[in-house]
Scaffold this motif. Sequence first.
Motif, mmCIF file in Angstrom:
data_model
loop_
_atom_site.group_PDB
_atom_site.id
_atom_site.type_symbol
_atom_site.label_atom_id
_atom_site.label_comp_id
_atom_site.label_asym_id
_atom_site.label_seq_id
_atom_site.Cartn_x
_atom_site.Cartn_y
_atom_site.Cartn_z
ATOM 1 N N ARG A 8 5.395 1.143 -3.594
ATOM 2 C CA ARG A 8 6.528 0.292 -3.940
ATOM 3 C C ARG A 8 7.547 1.021 -4.807
ATOM 4 N N THR A 9 7.086 1.951 -5.587
ATOM 5 C CA THR A 9 7.982 2.679 -6.482
ATOM 6 C C THR A 9 8.407 4.029 -5.905
ATOM 7 N N SER A 10 7.987 4.319 -4.692
ATOM 8 C CA SER A 10 8.268 5.629 -4.111
ATOM 9 C C SER A 10 9.619 5.651 -3.419
ATOM 10 N N ALA A 11 10.076 6.872 -3.091
ATOM 11 C CA ALA A 11 11.333 7.030 -2.353
ATOM 12 C C ALA A 11 11.222 6.421 -0.959
ATOM 13 N N GLN A 12 10.001 6.504 -0.360
ATOM 14 C CA GLN A 12 9.823 5.948 0.981
ATOM 15 C C GLN A 12 10.087 4.441 0.998
ATOM 16 N N ALA A 13 9.659 3.755 -0.059
ATOM 17 C CA ALA A 13 9.907 2.313 -0.124
ATOM 18 C C ALA A 13 11.397 2.037 -0.209
ATOM 19 N N GLY A 14 12.113 2.858 -0.974
ATOM 20 C CA GLY A 14 13.554 2.702 -1.077
ATOM 21 C C GLY A 14 14.235 2.893 0.255
ATOM 22 N N TYR A 15 13.802 3.931 0.995
ATOM 23 C CA TYR A 15 14.408 4.182 2.300
ATOM 24 C C TYR A 15 14.090 3.052 3.277
ATOM 25 N N ALA A 16 12.882 2.507 3.195
ATOM 26 C CA ALA A 16 12.514 1.388 4.061
ATOM 27 C C ALA A 16 13.387 0.171 3.778
ATOM 28 N N LEU A 17 13.682 -0.073 2.513
ATOM 29 C CA LEU A 17 14.543 -1.198 2.158
ATOM 30 C C LEU A 17 15.980 -0.955 2.598
ATOM 31 N N ARG A 127 22.615 6.098 -3.323
ATOM 32 C CA ARG A 127 21.410 6.475 -4.086
ATOM 33 C C ARG A 127 21.547 7.877 -4.652
ATOM 34 N N HIS A 128 22.086 8.771 -3.847
ATOM 35 C CA HIS A 128 22.241 10.149 -4.313
ATOM 36 C C HIS A 128 23.463 10.320 -5.213
ATOM 37 N N MET A 131 23.238 5.640 -8.044
ATOM 38 C CA MET A 131 23.209 4.179 -8.140
ATOM 39 C C MET A 131 21.772 3.681 -8.004
ATOM 40 N N ASP A 132 21.482 2.542 -8.645
ATOM 41 C CA ASP A 132 20.129 2.007 -8.484
ATOM 42 C C ASP A 132 19.990 1.362 -7.111
ATOM 43 N N LEU A 133 18.770 0.996 -6.749
ATOM 44 C CA LEU A 133 18.485 0.559 -5.382
ATOM 45 C C LEU A 133 19.251 -0.711 -5.026
ATOM 46 N N ARG A 134 19.352 -1.671 -5.955
ATOM 47 C CA ARG A 134 20.063 -2.923 -5.663
ATOM 48 C C ARG A 134 21.520 -2.649 -5.284
ATOM 49 N N ILE A 135 22.171 -1.826 -6.090
ATOM 50 C CA ILE A 135 23.581 -1.528 -5.845
ATOM 51 C C ILE A 135 23.747 -0.748 -4.548
ATOM 52 N N SER A 136 22.832 0.157 -4.270
ATOM 53 C CA SER A 136 22.901 0.925 -3.030
ATOM 54 C C SER A 136 22.765 0.014 -1.813
ATOM 55 N N LEU A 137 21.828 -0.950 -1.893
ATOM 56 C CA LEU A 137 21.658 -1.891 -0.781
ATOM 57 C C LEU A 137 22.919 -2.720 -0.561
ATOM 58 N N VAL A 138 23.476 -3.224 -1.662
ATOM 59 C CA VAL A 138 24.658 -4.070 -1.548
ATOM 60 C C VAL A 138 25.849 -3.271 -1.027
ATOM 61 N N THR A 139 26.044 -2.066 -1.548
ATOM 62 C CA THR A 139 27.178 -1.252 -1.099
ATOM 63 C C THR A 139 27.043 -0.907 0.378
ATOM 64 N N GLY A 140 25.814 -0.656 0.834
ATOM 65 C CA GLY A 140 25.598 -0.395 2.252
ATOM 66 C C GLY A 140 26.014 -1.570 3.114
ATOM 67 N N ILE A 141 25.656 -2.780 2.706
ATOM 68 C CA ILE A 141 26.030 -3.970 3.469
ATOM 69 C C ILE A 141 27.535 -4.207 3.394
#
Length: 780
Positions: A8-17, A127-128, A131-141
């Motif tokens: 859950r805390t790994s980079a793979q989980a971030g990429y999956a999300l 992400r690179h 930015m944290d994961l939440r912001i990266s997800l939102v910016t992607g959308i």
Amino acid sequence: MDRIKAWRTSAQAGYALLIGTPLLYLLILFGGELTGGSGVVIGAWGTDLFHQYIGQREFAFGEMAKGNFPLWNPHIFSGMPAFGNILFALCYPLNLIYLLLPLASATNAIIIMHLALAAAFMGLWMRHQGMDLRISLVTGILYMGCGAFFPRLYAGSMTAICLLPWAPLLFWSVDEIIKGKETGPVLAGGAALGMMILAGYPQFVFHIGVAVFLYSAFRLFNAGQEIRKILLLLLIPALGLGLSAFQLSATWQIREESLRGGGLSFEYASMFSFPPENLLTLIAPFPFGGSDAYWGKAYLFEMELFIGVTALVMAGVAIFRKENTRRWGLLVLTMIMLVLALGNNTPLFRILFDHVPGFADFRGHSKWELPATLFLLLMAAKGFQLFLADPSRPKQLPWVLSMLAIGMASASLLCWQGASELSPPPALWQSFLSSVARSLESYQQIELFRDPSFQRSSLATLGKALGLSAATFMALALLAFISRRKPAFASSFLVIAILEVFLFNKAFVATFPVDAARLPQMAALVDGNNDDYRVTVFGQPNSAMSTGVLDIWGYDPFVPRRYAEFFAYTQGVPIDTPAVDIPMNRWHPLLSLLRFRYAFEPLPEKGGLLRKDGPYPHLPRAVLVPEYRVVKGTSGDILSSLSDPEFDAEKRVILEAPPPFEPAKAGFQGKVLVRTITTDELRVEADVASPSMLLLTDPFFEGWHAEGGKGSPQADYPIMKADFILQAIPLQKGHHSLRIIFSHHGLALWGMVSVVTALMMAGVGIRLLLRRRQETRSLN
């Protein structure tokens, strides 16, 4: 449990999300629209997907499924290149899904896959960027759903949908190289650029390429101009061009003979510039009408800058927070892109058109809004990051937002007041509507703008848009006040940003049955061998690629220039009229040169077709002609000679250079049999009684060549331009067995370049992955 917690805390989980969250968003967005059956396609009726890409994809990948890689497309414009037409995107790897799924399912899968990839790659870039994961997800959308991208789904622009997801990956590779990383980012950047080129929208490659160049210069200026980094950045276009060399070589060869070859006129290139008034779409979607009622200039899907009021506010936060060291550079890049998007609305465009390569090759320079949006979203992500870390700054934010809300609300009330039936619409609004009508850039009837009821309703539409903007600003102001005391509420800005874009996207969701574009009922209305004659389908000529008939017209910007001139001449319009603007409004005797026999009119309300027989007898596919006449001069001169009352296409051919020998004016020339082998090859058997010109009623195009069989009475079979657009081959007396083949020069060589580049990149990539896996095991 420990493994699950670690994952859950790994980079793979971030990429999956990063890929899973956009897919969930799209499932919610499209879920109700795709329940109508397997034949339903995402997109709007009457747009590019309907008119162009359904037919292209069905023909091209249908041929590939039969083992034929189509270099030539015989179905539209009486025949034109297929593979060389980059819009077919035959080499774009993800389009291979058309070989696996039915047409409608494959189209929907392509659309959803690329929207998700756009969000994922944008999120990866963020992400690179730290930015944290939440912001990266939102910016992607936000990128996937922004006004510069998502409305192209409604327009059915499949090439743009397939290209735009790769842009953030290209910017990511630049950032990683600047940071000091090398092999991985160079490979990713080269692959991203190659995919963008192969996706089939050269103009977006040009615009995004310029933006990447300027961004790279900006980043190098801040990071130090190391020669090694510059060389690594230059490897990206080298690899991208190497991967796409196979496609680019064929496209370049047909470019000069197409309507776009040699550049466009200034008037044509300046079309679809971004209207200054549409800058309002930054703060209010649909100020001039929605997707089905837009009355502003040009097309709505190319004139929207909306990223959401929340994201725009966060971009403003990033500009006014000193912690953001790149704020002014990104702001300058954004402004440059917006000025370029304004096109002919600024005097700069004339200078660029006259002196800068690329600006004279495309129209629709509003597309610069896409890189402008990328830079805006980059600033917005940084603003989110800074605001969530400290919602109390900037201190003036709640008050600024409140003032903006009051300003928007006041403007909205003024619009509603002006739209009241108690008084005439304001003179200022009437003047604005008149300017839109006079520009001739709106696709509404001019009379509509003079209608008082429309003047009121359009002003009410603007008032509604500004009112929604005011409500959003006020909601953000209240949340900003609350977040200063309760920082946890700052995250609600992310929720509102997603909600804004979701509602915006919902307005562009549409579907249509794929058979409405394919016209399968055509099969019952044609008779005999389709190769012996051609037809046209009013309003839907590209349906010929689905039904297998041969159409004299089509819908494609790569239409051969000479063919467009010929068709314009037959329709009584100036021969330099852009092909996409030529309607077929009359029968003409010269159309018999193209074997024209039937016209079909779709009847959507009845689900059928009305067939009309042509009044002129059409020529056969091949005929031996005993006489010729050489006519040199302008296109108009040659076309005029074809209209001479004494011209008989079965007795005389109009050439632009003399043949190698004189035909004989005999009573009987012989007989000819033509067989189609594949899309790219014909077999001709000719028993020639006396020297003649073999006239083929197929369009002349560089790349066609003829080969004689064993025992042929002549060694060479040149294909000559005849009757302005057709092919003619001089034949001596005797029996001729010919193979007439279409191919591109040097295709094998450039194909080898693409294969070697791909293998080299794959080899280096695999080696890099193995080395990283080994390093990971060593660390563990």
